[in-house]
Design a protein around this motif. Structure first.
Motif, PDB file in Angstrom:
ATOM      1  N   LEU A 117      -0.952  -2.886 -18.716  1.00 24.35           N
ATOM      2  CA  LEU A 117      -0.428  -1.696 -19.395  1.00 24.35           C
ATOM      3  C   LEU A 117       0.306  -0.768 -18.466  1.00 24.35           C
ATOM      4  O   LEU A 117       0.502   0.410 -18.769  1.00 24.35           O
ATOM      5  CB  LEU A 117      -1.557  -0.912 -20.066  1.00 24.35           C
ATOM      6  CG  LEU A 117      -2.277  -1.637 -21.200  1.00 24.35           C
ATOM      7  CD1 LEU A 117      -3.472  -0.808 -21.639  1.00 24.35           C
ATOM      8  CD2 LEU A 117      -1.350  -1.884 -22.369  1.00 24.35           C
ATOM      9  N   ALA A 126       3.294   0.606 -20.112  1.00 22.80           N
ATOM     10  CA  ALA A 126       2.897   1.479 -21.219  1.00 22.80           C
ATOM     11  C   ALA A 126       2.395   2.806 -20.695  1.00 22.80           C
ATOM     12  O   ALA A 126       2.745   3.880 -21.207  1.00 22.80           O
ATOM     13  CB  ALA A 126       1.810   0.797 -22.035  1.00 22.80           C
ATOM     14  N   TRP A 156       6.293  10.417 -21.633  1.00 26.13           N
ATOM     15  CA  TRP A 156       6.138  11.145 -22.903  1.00 26.13           C
ATOM     16  C   TRP A 156       5.392  12.451 -22.688  1.00 26.13           C
ATOM     17  O   TRP A 156       5.785  13.512 -23.173  1.00 26.13           O
ATOM     18  CB  TRP A 156       5.409  10.237 -23.898  1.00 26.13           C
ATOM     19  CG  TRP A 156       5.096  10.838 -25.234  1.00 26.13           C
ATOM     20  CD1 TRP A 156       3.861  11.106 -25.737  1.00 26.13           C
ATOM     21  CD2 TRP A 156       6.020  11.299 -26.203  1.00 26.13           C
ATOM     22  NE1 TRP A 156       3.922  11.654 -26.954  1.00 26.13           N
ATOM     23  CE2 TRP A 156       5.272  11.798 -27.280  1.00 26.13           C
ATOM     24  CE3 TRP A 156       7.441  11.349 -26.277  1.00 26.13           C
ATOM     25  CZ2 TRP A 156       5.847  12.344 -28.442  1.00 26.13           C
ATOM     26  CZ3 TRP A 156       7.981  11.882 -27.443  1.00 26.13           C
ATOM     27  CH2 TRP A 156       7.212  12.343 -28.503  1.00 26.13           C
ATOM     28  N   GLN A 199       6.674  16.154 -23.260  1.00 27.21           N
ATOM     29  CA  GLN A 199       5.935  17.061 -24.149  1.00 27.21           C
ATOM     30  C   GLN A 199       5.644  18.390 -23.448  1.00 27.21           C
ATOM     31  O   GLN A 199       5.797  19.467 -24.016  1.00 27.21           O
ATOM     32  CB  GLN A 199       4.611  16.407 -24.572  1.00 27.21           C
ATOM     33  CG  GLN A 199       4.792  15.250 -25.527  1.00 27.21           C
ATOM     34  CD  GLN A 199       4.584  15.659 -26.975  1.00 27.21           C
ATOM     35  OE1 GLN A 199       3.670  16.424 -27.279  1.00 27.21           O
ATOM     36  NE2 GLN A 199       5.461  15.216 -27.859  1.00 27.21           N
ATOM     37  N   ARG A 238      -1.416  20.360 -22.552  1.00 28.16           N
ATOM     38  CA  ARG A 238      -0.476  19.335 -22.068  1.00 28.16           C
ATOM     39  C   ARG A 238      -0.610  19.162 -20.567  1.00 28.16           C
ATOM     40  O   ARG A 238      -0.593  18.047 -20.037  1.00 28.16           O
ATOM     41  CB  ARG A 238       0.948  19.749 -22.413  1.00 28.16           C
ATOM     42  CG  ARG A 238       1.269  19.593 -23.862  1.00 28.16           C
ATOM     43  CD  ARG A 238       1.485  18.129 -24.198  1.00 28.16           C
ATOM     44  NE  ARG A 238       1.175  17.864 -25.590  1.00 28.16           N
ATOM     45  CZ  ARG A 238       0.918  16.685 -26.098  1.00 28.16           C
ATOM     46  NH1 ARG A 238       0.867  15.626 -25.292  1.00 28.16           N
ATOM     47  NH2 ARG A 238       0.677  16.534 -27.370  1.00 28.16           N
ATOM     48  N   VAL A 244      -3.720  17.288 -19.948  1.00 23.65           N
ATOM     49  CA  VAL A 244      -3.561  15.844 -20.182  1.00 23.65           C
ATOM     50  C   VAL A 244      -2.985  15.172 -18.945  1.00 23.65           C
ATOM     51  O   VAL A 244      -3.483  14.161 -18.470  1.00 23.65           O
ATOM     52  CB  VAL A 244      -2.648  15.614 -21.410  1.00 23.65           C
ATOM     53  CG1 VAL A 244      -2.156  14.173 -21.441  1.00 23.65           C
ATOM     54  CG2 VAL A 244      -3.373  15.936 -22.689  1.00 23.65           C
ATOM     55  N   LYS A 293      -5.732  15.412 -16.095  1.00 31.71           N
ATOM     56  CA  LYS A 293      -7.008  14.704 -16.205  1.00 31.71           C
ATOM     57  C   LYS A 293      -6.876  13.203 -16.522  1.00 31.71           C
ATOM     58  O   LYS A 293      -7.640  12.391 -16.045  1.00 31.71           O
ATOM     59  CB  LYS A 293      -7.849  15.346 -17.329  1.00 31.71           C
ATOM     60  CG  LYS A 293      -8.667  16.535 -16.869  1.00 31.71           C
ATOM     61  CD  LYS A 293      -9.582  16.926 -18.016  1.00 31.71           C
ATOM     62  CE  LYS A 293     -10.281  18.247 -17.749  1.00 31.71           C
ATOM     63  NZ  LYS A 293     -10.831  18.769 -19.009  1.00 31.71           N
ATOM     64  N   SER A 294      -5.937  12.912 -17.379  1.00 36.05           N
ATOM     65  CA  SER A 294      -5.881  11.524 -17.871  1.00 36.05           C
ATOM     66  C   SER A 294      -5.347  10.585 -16.799  1.00 36.05           C
ATOM     67  O   SER A 294      -4.966  10.989 -15.713  1.00 36.05           O
ATOM     68  CB  SER A 294      -5.011  11.450 -19.108  1.00 36.05           C
ATOM     69  OG  SER A 294      -3.667  11.558 -18.697  1.00 36.05           O
ATOM     70  N   LYS A 295      -5.317   9.352 -17.114  1.00 33.57           N
ATOM     71  CA  LYS A 295      -4.856   8.340 -16.154  1.00 33.57           C
ATOM     72  C   LYS A 295      -3.330   8.330 -16.050  1.00 33.57           C
ATOM     73  O   LYS A 295      -2.785   7.594 -15.234  1.00 33.57           O
ATOM     74  CB  LYS A 295      -5.301   6.945 -16.606  1.00 33.57           C
ATOM     75  CG  LYS A 295      -6.793   6.735 -16.650  1.00 33.57           C
ATOM     76  CD  LYS A 295      -7.048   5.294 -17.088  1.00 33.57           C
ATOM     77  CE  LYS A 295      -8.476   5.075 -17.497  1.00 33.57           C
ATOM     78  NZ  LYS A 295      -8.602   3.814 -18.240  1.00 33.57           N
ATOM     79  N   PHE A 296      -2.671   9.077 -16.916  1.00 32.38           N
ATOM     80  CA  PHE A 296      -1.216   8.965 -16.996  1.00 32.38           C
ATOM     81  C   PHE A 296      -0.551   9.168 -15.654  1.00 32.38           C
ATOM     82  O   PHE A 296       0.369   8.442 -15.278  1.00 32.38           O
ATOM     83  CB  PHE A 296      -0.662   9.987 -17.994  1.00 32.38           C
ATOM     84  CG  PHE A 296      -1.007   9.654 -19.422  1.00 32.38           C
ATOM     85  CD1 PHE A 296      -1.521   8.402 -19.752  1.00 32.38           C
ATOM     86  CD2 PHE A 296      -0.824  10.586 -20.432  1.00 32.38           C
ATOM     87  CE1 PHE A 296      -1.821   8.120 -21.062  1.00 32.38           C
ATOM     88  CE2 PHE A 296      -1.131  10.294 -21.728  1.00 32.38           C
ATOM     89  CZ  PHE A 296      -1.641   9.066 -22.064  1.00 32.38           C
ATOM     90  N   GLU A 353     -11.492  10.508 -18.935  1.00 37.62           N
ATOM     91  CA  GLU A 353     -11.960   9.759 -17.774  1.00 37.62           C
ATOM     92  C   GLU A 353     -13.327   9.189 -18.064  1.00 37.62           C
ATOM     93  O   GLU A 353     -14.227   9.911 -18.513  1.00 37.62           O
ATOM     94  CB  GLU A 353     -12.048  10.685 -16.555  1.00 37.62           C
ATOM     95  CG  GLU A 353     -10.684  10.942 -15.937  1.00 37.62           C
ATOM     96  CD  GLU A 353     -10.751  11.960 -14.818  1.00 37.62           C
ATOM     97  OE1 GLU A 353     -11.076  11.561 -13.694  1.00 37.62           O
ATOM     98  OE2 GLU A 353     -10.510  13.147 -15.085  1.00 37.62           O
ATOM     99  N   GLU A 380      -0.863   0.365 -27.717  1.00 37.16           N
ATOM    100  CA  GLU A 380       0.019   1.505 -27.926  1.00 37.16           C
ATOM    101  C   GLU A 380       0.193   1.894 -29.388  1.00 37.16           C
ATOM    102  O   GLU A 380       0.382   3.063 -29.719  1.00 37.16           O
ATOM    103  CB  GLU A 380       1.401   1.217 -27.334  1.00 37.16           C
ATOM    104  CG  GLU A 380       1.452   1.255 -25.844  1.00 37.16           C
ATOM    105  CD  GLU A 380       0.992  -0.034 -25.203  1.00 37.16           C
ATOM    106  OE1 GLU A 380       0.388  -0.892 -25.904  1.00 37.16           O
ATOM    107  OE2 GLU A 380       1.210  -0.197 -23.994  1.00 37.16           O
TER     108      GLU A 380
END
Lengths: 741, 170
Positions: free
Chosen positions: A47, A50, A57, A61, A100, A103, A106-109, B73, B153
């Motif tokens: 991924l 992705a 994205w 945002q 935002r 996000v 914290k997130s893996k993005f 997480e 996705e």
């Protein structure tokens, strides 16, 4: 078939080597391909793209929300901050910006870009800006708006918007670059995969080619194997034909050897019946023994040839085991006695079946062979012939043992027994002689009986040879046959006998035997002549040789048995040297009464004649007076005419019997005289010749044999040779034969 | 004649039933409204829409699932009412849901996602009510824990957070 290309083996080997190499190559390629596939699927499966897309994205945002916040702030400031709903609207907008931001944080993005420090520092910069704004917006709903420096707030929000915009542009560029980079990598991988697939296809192609070559090699090998098998078959057939020809040759040669040998033995037997001087008698015995030994040897060879030829056949006749054992022992006794060995016979007290159906000739052959071996290897000992019977699964088994106290056989030697042409060791054949076929023949015969043969032995303690055969119990025959009482023959009434036999010597032997038994016979040298005689005269017995020129015994018998034939009921006894079961059947089929294997013994002939009763005769004339009955081969007509005159003369004077006696005496004397001549010749005593020839001349003249008398007289006047004596004896025998007819 | 009467009678009963059920099923929200359901509704409570406060939502059939998501997480526990329970409560009928966020982001979701999957509108993350900064007040959570095939996705983009409104479309 050249050794260079046996079955195209080299081609197959090369092709299979190539195939093996290609297989290994193929497996390696497949491994590489799999690893590439795993690599590609890892790249796609984790991924990564992705995540990066999502990161883009999120950045977008964030930028959009920052713009939205700036826009709202401008509107609210223009419209005044005092309205509570406006303040709440601003607070919401900021919360969204904050979330935002959260996000991204914290997130893996962000991991998609974490490798890039520029992104990280820009992100931190944006974070700092939001954190600085936070205290203002958090308290926006509670505080007095007069304290808020709207210009300051606006410029900070505007800076935030610019920073997020810059971040967006930067990450977008980065993403594009990385995407391009990734695409290049995947393309490289795909190219690699394509190459591997190409190589794989090539190796599969080569594999197919290799397999085709291998297949063609195998086909060629199959074809050449087939051809070879055919060749082998042809060679085998040729070899088989050769072997058959050899066996046939042996059988023929054996027959050729046996015929004169039979004559020798017959003559010797006749000779022995005469009164001979002791030294001559012992020589004659030596001749007989040597002749018998030679006959045994030839018989063994012939039997072996027959066995190899697959012609050994067994017959089934009633056999009295007691007389079989005793006769066999009796036959060996003479030879045993010479070696100082005793022959003992050990028979059971009670028999399961004393009389059985079996082949007595073959049983006796095996027993004699075993006993002869035992006697050969034993001196001054005992040979025991033992018979036992056992019932196994309702079958009667006969066990015959021949035990000796001879030299014995070791372990090694026992293994070689029963094998053709082998003797225990070379020294045996030097010391004891023999063909080495005896036990092989015994084994074959016992095998044919469905039995077993074996030996127990140890060196120095003698051997016990044994065999076991299944036998069928039968009734005791009404009359005991085969009671041989040699040299004590009961007299037999004179019979009218026709002898059909082409061989001169055989004629003489049988005529001699017949004359010894007081009989005469008409001689026909083939079946045709025999038929002529039989059409003109009645006979009490016809002795018929099987193999004759012009017409053989079988054909002659067929004609004789014709209902129109004069002698259609006369007993016809077949005589043959080839005593096979097949011959026997043919003889019986054409109507022969019985069957006699040549050489016929005196005893057998006596037994045969005893069973014939003479028919009442119509003709009164004497057989010898009939001109048709004279032997056409020996036609001393004027001689016989002289004899007839003399006979008439004597009969007139002394009666019919007197001439017969005289004639018999002459022939007896003649044999003695000839013997003496021979002995004298051997010893070189020429002074005896004249007297002996004189005596012969006188005796011959006495019964009107003027030619013989003349011959004897002529010989007196010149140097005598062995050939002369032979000629003389032949002449005498011819006369005897002629007169006997 | 008889038939016309029967028709009228049935209409009367139906309308009285409709009235009674709407009055019984959905009270007006007492706390701050966090979700508005729009569209063809049988049980509207405020101006043709069904409005819910936190208490109302948490009374409905729900589930708690512990799962990994791209936005959190480690293992995170989400709990909240099942999407289909909310739609039932509102008496909504349709085939498509437009789920709208506070920033006017929206996603189109087929109604099957509510009916066939245990999709929830999460009100709590790790047992705590979610603020707007923490993607609250409502977060559409697919049951990634129950079906790993959903982890892609397609469903990530349907996982709308900071939800304020669901419009049920025919």
């Amino acid at each position: 078939m050249t050794p260079a290309t046996p079955f195209g083996g080299e081609v197959i080997r090369r092709a299979s080597r190539t195939t093996a190499a290609l297989q290994i190559f193929g497996v390696i390629l497949l491994g590489i391909l799999v690893s590439i596939y795993i690599d590609i699927s890892n790249r796609q499966g984790n991924l990564e793209d992705a995540v990066r897309e999502n990161a883009m994205w999120s950045v977008y945002q964030l930028d959009r929300e920052a713009d939205e916040l700036l826009h709202s702030l401008k509107e609210v400031i223009e419209g005044g901050l005092k309205e509570a709903s406006n303040r709440e609207r601003l607070s919401l907008r900021f919360d969204i910006v904050f979330s935002r931001m959260d996000v991204l944080r914290k997130s893996k993005f962000e991991q998609g870009f974490s490798a890039d420090n520029e992104v990280k520092s820009r992100l931190e910069q944006v974070q700092d800006m939001i954190m600085h704004l936070d205290p203002v917006f958090s308290k926006l709903t509670q505080i007095d708006f007069a304290t808020v420096d709207s210009v300051e707030l606006l410029s900070r929000a505007s800076a935030l918007s610019e920073a997020t915009g810059a971040l967006l542009v930067y990450t977008n560029t980065l993403t594009s670059e990385e995407r391009a980079q990734n695409r290049l990598e995947v393309e490289a991988l795909q190219q690699k995969a394509f190459l591997i697939v190409g190589l794989l296809s090539l190796s599969v192609l080569l594999l197919i080619v290799g397999l085709r070559r291998q297949l063609r090699g195998v086909q060629a090998a199959g074809a050449s194997l087939e051809a070879m098998a055919q060749e082998l078959t042809v060679s085998y057939q040729a070899a088989e034909a050769g072997n058959r020809a050899k066996s046939q040759f042996m059988a023929t040669m054996g027959h050729e050897i046996r015929t004169p040998l039979n004559a020798i033995l017959g003559m010797v037997e006749l000779l022995e019946l005469n009164k001979l001087p002791e030294d001559a008698l012992s020589r004659v015995r030596t001749i007989r023994r040597s002749g018998e030994a030679l006959l045994d040897t030839i018989n063994e060879i012939l039997d072996y040839a027959k066995i190899e030829h697959g012609k050994l056949e067994l017959e089934e006749r009633p056999v009295d085991l007691v007389s079989l054992a005793e006769n066999s022992a009796e036959m060996m006794r003479g030879r045993a006695t010479e070696a100082g060995t005793r022959i003992a016979v050990d028979l059971p007290h009670r028999w399961h079946a004393r009389h059985v159906l079996a082949d007595p000739t073959r049983l006796r052959q095996v027993m004699l062979n075993l006993m002869s071996n035992a006697v050969k290897f034993t001196s001054e000992g005992t040979v025991t012939l033992r018979m036992r019977q056992q019932v196994r699964q309702s079958e009667v088994w006969l066990r015959v043992e021949v035990q000796d106290t001879g030299i014995g056989i070791g372990e090694e030697g026992r293994k070689k027994l029963f094998r053709p042409f082998s003797q225990v060791d070379a020294s045996i054949s030097r010391r004891y002689g023999g063909t080495g076929l005896g036990l092989t023949i015994c084994k074959e015969i016992v095998d044919r009986f469905g039995g077993r043969i074996g030996v127990e032995s140890s060196i120095g303690f003698g051997s016990t040879f044994w065999f076991e055969v299944p036998v069928k119990a039968t009734e005791a025959p009404a009359t005991e046959q085969d009671v041989e009482t040699p040299k004590a023959f009961a007299s037999i009434a004179p019979l009218r006998i026709l002898l059909a036999e082409d061989n001169k010597i055989n004629q003489q032997v049988i005529l001699g035997y017949l004359s010894h038994l007081g009989q005469t016979a008409t001689v026909a040298e083939n079946g045709q002549v025999a038929l002529e005689f039989a059409s003109q005269q009645d006979f009490d017995l016809i002795l018929m040789d099987m193999q004759m020129p012009i017409m053989d015994g079988i054909e002659a018998t067929r004609c004789l048995r014709d209902p129109m034939s004069r002698n259609k009921n006369v007993p016809i006894v077949a005589l043959t040297a080839n005593a096979s079961e097949e011959d026997r059947r043919r003889c019986i089929n054409v109507g022969m009464t019985s069957f006699q294997a040549k050489p016929i013994s005196l005893a057998a002939l006596h037994a045969l004649l005893k069973g014939i009763t003479p028919l009442p005769t119509i003709q009164t004339e004497s057989a010898s007076n009939d001109p048709l009955l004279t032997d056409p081969i020996n036609p001393p007509k004027h001689g016989l005419a002289a004899v007839a005159d003399r006979r008439q003369e004597i009969e007139d004077i002394l009666g019919a019997d007197a001439f017969e006696e005289l004639m018999a005496a002459f022939f007896d004397d003649a044999v003695d005289l000839l013997n003496s001549l021979n002995v004298s010749m051997q010893d070189g005593r020429k002074e005896n010749f004249d007297t002996l020839l004189h005596n012969l001349k006188g005796a011959a003249a006495n019964i009107g044999l003027e030619e013989i008398a003349l011959r004897a007289q002529t010989l007196r006047k010149r140097e005598l040779t062995l050939a002369d004596i032979d000629e003389l004896s032949q002449q005498i025998r011819a006369a005897q034969t002629a007169l006997a007819a | 004649m008889k038939r016309v009467f029967k028709m009228r009678f049935l209409t009367l009963i139906a309308s009285s039933l409709l009235f009674t059920s709407s009055a019984l099923a959905l009270d007006a929200p007492k706390g701050p409204v966090i979700l508005t359901v729009k569209g063809t509704l049988a049980h509207a409570n405020v101006g043709g829409t069904a409005q819910f406060d936190l208490e109302m939502l948490e009374k409905l059939d729900g589930r708690t699932g512990k799962m990994k998501t791209p936005w959190t997480e480690g293992e995170t526990s989400f709990s909240g009412p099942l999407l289909r329970a909310i739609l039932k409560e509102a008496g909504a009928t349709g085939s498509q849901l437009q789920v709208k966020a506070l920033n006017d982001y929206f996603a189109e979701i087929p109604i099957e996602d509510a009916e066939n999957l245990n999709t929830i509108l999460a009100t709590r993350q790790n047992g705590k009510v979610m603020s707007i900064r923490e993607k609250g007040p409502l977060f559409l959570i697919y049951p990634f824990d129950q079906d790993p095939a959903l982890y892609n996705e397609k469903y990530f983009s349907r996982s709308v957070w900071q939800i304020k409104e669901i419009e049920v479309k025919p």
